[in-house]
Motif scaffolding. Structure first.
Motif, PDB file in Angstrom:
ATOM      1  N   SER A  32       0.893  -1.158   0.000  1.00 44.33           N
ATOM      2  CA  SER A  32       0.000   0.000   0.000  1.00 44.33           C
ATOM      3  C   SER A  32       0.925   1.199   0.000  1.00 44.33           C
ATOM      4  CB  SER A  32      -0.874   0.039   1.261  1.00 44.33           C
ATOM      5  OG  SER A  32      -0.084   0.343   2.389  1.00 44.33           O
ATOM      6  N   LYS A  33       0.343   2.392   0.027  1.00 38.62           N
ATOM      7  CA  LYS A  33       1.259   3.532   0.084  1.00 38.62           C
ATOM      8  C   LYS A  33       1.677   3.817   1.522  1.00 38.62           C
ATOM      9  CE  LYS A  33      -2.074   7.298   0.000  1.00 38.62           C
ATOM     10  NZ  LYS A  33      -2.508   8.512  -0.668  1.00 38.62           N
ATOM     11  N   GLU A  34       1.408   2.888   2.434  1.00 38.55           N
ATOM     12  CA  GLU A  34       1.836   3.032   3.833  1.00 38.55           C
ATOM     13  C   GLU A  34       3.347   3.261   3.914  1.00 38.55           C
ATOM     14  OE1 GLU A  34       1.396   3.428   7.884  1.00 38.55           O
ATOM     15  OE2 GLU A  34      -0.200   3.281   6.396  1.00 38.55           O
ATOM     16  N   PHE A  35       4.106   2.663   2.971  1.00 40.74           N
ATOM     17  CA  PHE A  35       5.572   2.837   3.004  1.00 40.74           C
ATOM     18  C   PHE A  35       5.955   4.309   2.824  1.00 40.74           C
ATOM     19  CE2 PHE A  35       4.750   2.329  -1.511  1.00 40.74           C
ATOM     20  CZ  PHE A  35       5.668   3.173  -2.128  1.00 40.74           C
ATOM     21  N   VAL A  36       5.138   5.050   2.055  1.00 38.93           N
ATOM     22  CA  VAL A  36       5.398   6.488   1.896  1.00 38.93           C
ATOM     23  C   VAL A  36       5.078   7.210   3.200  1.00 38.93           C
ATOM     24  CG1 VAL A  36       4.786   8.596   0.642  1.00 38.93           C
ATOM     25  CG2 VAL A  36       4.901   6.438  -0.589  1.00 38.93           C
ATOM     26  N   ARG A  37       3.930   6.852   3.811  1.00 44.20           N
ATOM     27  CA  ARG A  37       3.557   7.482   5.093  1.00 44.20           C
ATOM     28  C   ARG A  37       4.646   7.250   6.139  1.00 44.20           C
ATOM     29  NH1 ARG A  37      -1.342   4.590   4.391  1.00 44.20           N
ATOM     30  NH2 ARG A  37      -2.860   5.770   3.196  1.00 44.20           N
ATOM     31  N   GLN A  38       5.139   5.999   6.202  1.00 47.03           N
ATOM     32  CA  GLN A  38       6.169   5.684   7.200  1.00 47.03           C
ATOM     33  C   GLN A  38       7.451   6.489   6.949  1.00 47.03           C
ATOM     34  OE1 GLN A  38       5.572   4.221   9.911  1.00 47.03           O
ATOM     35  NE2 GLN A  38       3.571   3.382   9.371  1.00 47.03           N
ATOM     36  N   TRP A  39       7.809   6.644   5.674  1.00 46.06           N
ATOM     37  CA  TRP A  39       8.995   7.438   5.331  1.00 46.06           C
ATOM     38  C   TRP A  39       8.801   8.885   5.773  1.00 46.06           C
ATOM     39  CZ3 TRP A  39      10.057  11.674   2.157  1.00 46.06           C
ATOM     40  CH2 TRP A  39      11.400  11.910   1.879  1.00 46.06           C
ATOM     41  N   LEU A  40       7.597   9.420   5.528  1.00 45.93           N
ATOM     42  CA  LEU A  40       7.303  10.800   5.920  1.00 45.93           C
ATOM     43  C   LEU A  40       7.361  10.957   7.439  1.00 45.93           C
ATOM     44  CD1 LEU A  40       4.370  11.504   3.440  1.00 45.93           C
ATOM     45  CD2 LEU A  40       6.580  12.671   3.427  1.00 45.93           C
ATOM     46  N   ILE A  41       6.746   9.994   8.163  1.00 42.73           N
ATOM     47  CA  ILE A  41       6.757  10.039   9.635  1.00 42.73           C
ATOM     48  C   ILE A  41       8.201  10.035  10.145  1.00 42.73           C
ATOM     49  CG2 ILE A  41       6.191   8.728  11.743  1.00 42.73           C
ATOM     50  CD1 ILE A  41       3.580   7.832  10.326  1.00 42.73           C
ATOM     51  N   SER A  42       9.023   9.139   9.558  1.00 42.95           N
ATOM     52  CA  SER A  42      10.418   9.038  10.014  1.00 42.95           C
ATOM     53  C   SER A  42      11.207  10.303   9.676  1.00 42.95           C
ATOM     54  CB  SER A  42      11.098   7.802   9.424  1.00 42.95           C
ATOM     55  OG  SER A  42      11.257   7.961   8.030  1.00 42.95           O
ATOM     56  N   ASN A  43      10.673  11.100   8.735  1.00 45.33           N
ATOM     57  CA  ASN A  43      11.308  12.379   8.410  1.00 45.33           C
ATOM     58  C   ASN A  43      10.544  13.566   9.014  1.00 45.33           C
ATOM     59  OD1 ASN A  43      13.740  12.112   6.367  1.00 45.33           O
ATOM     60  ND2 ASN A  43      12.284  10.507   5.845  1.00 45.33           N
ATOM     61  N   GLY A  44       9.784  13.263  10.081  1.00 42.72           N
ATOM     62  CA  GLY A  44       9.144  14.330  10.857  1.00 42.72           C
ATOM     63  C   GLY A  44       7.931  14.989  10.238  1.00 42.72           C
ATOM     64  N   PHE A  45       7.201  14.255   9.360  1.00 47.37           N
ATOM     65  CA  PHE A  45       6.020  14.858   8.743  1.00 47.37           C
ATOM     66  C   PHE A  45       4.793  13.965   8.886  1.00 47.37           C
ATOM     67  CE2 PHE A  45       3.106  15.698   5.221  1.00 47.37           C
ATOM     68  CZ  PHE A  45       2.935  17.071   5.366  1.00 47.37           C
ATOM     69  N   GLN A  46       3.706  14.538   9.456  1.00 48.30           N
ATOM     70  CA  GLN A  46       2.429  13.807   9.517  1.00 48.30           C
ATOM     71  C   GLN A  46       1.270  14.703   9.102  1.00 48.30           C
ATOM     72  OE1 GLN A  46       1.416  11.016  12.733  1.00 48.30           O
ATOM     73  NE2 GLN A  46       3.410  11.465  13.617  1.00 48.30           N
ATOM     74  N   GLY A  47       1.580  15.731   8.319  1.00 52.03           N
ATOM     75  CA  GLY A  47       0.522  16.619   7.834  1.00 52.03           C
ATOM     76  C   GLY A  47      -0.005  17.565   8.902  1.00 52.03           C
ATOM     77  N   LEU A  48       0.731  17.691  10.012  1.00 51.63           N
ATOM     78  CA  LEU A  48       0.255  18.547  11.101  1.00 51.63           C
ATOM     79  C   LEU A  48       0.680  19.995  10.894  1.00 51.63           C
ATOM     80  CD1 LEU A  48       1.095  16.120  14.067  1.00 51.63           C
ATOM     81  CD2 LEU A  48      -1.103  16.399  12.911  1.00 51.63           C
ATOM     82  N   GLU A  49      -0.045  20.881  11.570  1.00 49.34           N
ATOM     83  CA  GLU A  49       0.225  22.324  11.531  1.00 49.34           C
ATOM     84  C   GLU A  49       1.714  22.611  11.724  1.00 49.34           C
ATOM     85  OE1 GLU A  49      -1.661  25.787  10.815  1.00 49.34           O
ATOM     86  OE2 GLU A  49      -2.823  23.996  11.303  1.00 49.34           O
ATOM     87  N   GLY A  50       2.277  23.434  10.847  1.00 46.12           N
ATOM     88  CA  GLY A  50       3.664  23.864  11.042  1.00 46.12           C
ATOM     89  C   GLY A  50       4.726  22.880  10.552  1.00 46.12           C
ATOM     90  N   GLN A  51       4.314  21.697  10.067  1.00 45.51           N
ATOM     91  CA  GLN A  51       5.310  20.739   9.565  1.00 45.51           C
ATOM     92  C   GLN A  51       5.531  20.972   8.064  1.00 45.51           C
ATOM     93  OE1 GLN A  51       3.696  16.845  10.519  1.00 45.51           O
ATOM     94  NE2 GLN A  51       4.587  16.881  12.565  1.00 45.51           N
ATOM     95  N   THR A  52       6.768  20.788   7.610  1.00 44.66           N
ATOM     96  CA  THR A  52       7.004  20.917   6.158  1.00 44.66           C
ATOM     97  C   THR A  52       7.316  19.550   5.566  1.00 44.66           C
ATOM     98  OG1 THR A  52       9.229  21.585   6.792  1.00 44.66           O
ATOM     99  CG2 THR A  52       7.819  23.310   5.930  1.00 44.66           C
ATOM    100  N   VAL A  53       6.889  19.388   4.329  1.00 43.81           N
ATOM    101  CA  VAL A  53       7.115  18.122   3.622  1.00 43.81           C
ATOM    102  C   VAL A  53       8.617  17.953   3.390  1.00 43.81           C
ATOM    103  CG1 VAL A  53       6.652  16.845   1.494  1.00 43.81           C
ATOM    104  CG2 VAL A  53       4.885  18.331   2.455  1.00 43.81           C
TER     105      VAL A  53
END
Length: 317
Positions: free
Chosen positions: A245-266
């Motif tokens: 699934s695209k979960e691997f992308v989500r996990q990569w983003l999380i490990s790089n400090g991004f979860q779509g929250l206020e003030g976070q940058t991609v």
């Protein structure tokens, strides 16, 4: 790397253009919809800055092939696929809910469960479950459809009916169709050595009042798959499941400090990383569909799509 991340076609008879997170939908004469699957990648309801090569083609072909494989169970909006990235179908009024169905305690459901919740979208969850365990029966956990940039929200059946988002008669049909599609999708997945963990369906109503499946079905963007081989062992040993699934992308983003929250940058996605994502999507396609992926010519995607769609529309008269 040629990708298509934005379109601005002007087709004959075009009335309007709607841009979703990944798909762009052209209304032709209030009769047909031309849906272009772009190579945009969305995670945590945020569209990533760069496109993923072949992603739009992959999503479009998985969705349209699965529609063909389920049309005996549930009617759908599709008429034709004039281009690898394009589906053309009947104009529908979409329902403002996404029908999410879960066979396993994964993703969002697992996160909520870990936080101590035992009721999800009005559905009582059994005690003593751990992440990725199978539910006794698949559960339906609808979400409201958010506008671009907003987050979809969990909602219960009772709340949908109370707010009049969908009439009761229609909602019963949506639930019935959702269960039937999930059952078929699970059987197809099983035949390919996969487990269909959870997925979401979207429905609309045609001009003559028929409820049909629209948008995508059983793609890696709308669904989570596990590899069936070793599932039981991994559960028993408390290991993570091997998933498609695209979960691997989500996990990569999380490990790089991004979860779509206020003030976070991609985080910056290098070309090398983008290429690995593209390769993963191709692997997903081949595993899910049980056939090799044939790359379309991407020398000039915009021109190719424009030519193919205009040819199709000119043949409709």
């Amino acid at each position: 790397m040629n990708t298509i991340t934005d379109t601005n076609f002007n087709f004959p008879g075009q009335k309007s253009l709607y841009k979703g997170k990944v798909r762009e939908v052209y209304n032709i004469n209030d009769n047909l919809l031309v849906m272009v699957a772009t190579d945009r990648l969305s995670a945590f309801d945020v569209v990533m800055p760069k496109g993923i090569p072949y992603k739009g083609q992959i999503l479009n072909q998985i969705a349209t092939k699965f529609m063909a494989q389920t049309q005996d169970l549930v009617p759908n909006w599709l008429i034709a696929t004039p281009d690898p990235n394009v589906a053309v179908g009947h104009l529908c009024e979409p329902y403002k809910v996404e029908m999410v169905i879960r066979g396993y305690m994964s993703g969002h459901a697992a996160r909520e469960y870990k936080a101590g919740k035992r009721v999800l979208c009005g559905v009582q969850l059994p005690e003593g479950m751990k992440e990725n365990d199978k539910f006794p029966e698949p559960i339906i956990t609808p979400a409201t459809k958010a506008e671009m940039g907003d987050h979809d929200e969990d909602i219960s059946r009772e709340e949908i009916l109370k707010r009049g988002i969908v009439s009761e008669a229609d909602y019963l049909v949506l639930e019935d169709y959702t269960r039937k599609l999930f059952q078929r999708g699970s059987e197809i997945a099983e035949s390919r050595g996969l487990i269909l963990v959870d997925t979401k369906y979207e429905f609309g109503k045609t001009k003559d009042g028929k409820i049909v499946l629209i948008d995508e079905i059983h793609t890696p963007d709308s669904s989570r798959y596990f590899y069936a081989h070793g599932y039981q062992d991994r559960q028993g040993n408390g290991e993570l499941q091997k998933q498609l699934s695209k979960e691997f992308v989500r996990q990569w983003l999380i490990s790089n400090g991004f979860q779509g929250l206020e003030g976070q940058t991609v985080p910056e996605m290098s070309d090398a990383y983008i290429e690995t994502v593209s390769d993963r999507y191709i692997e997903l396609y081949e595993k899910i569909m049980g056939e090799p992926f044939v790359k379309a010519d991407v020398n000039n995607i915009q021109e190719r799509i424009k030519t193919n769609v205009e040819r199709f529309l000119s043949e409709q008269h």
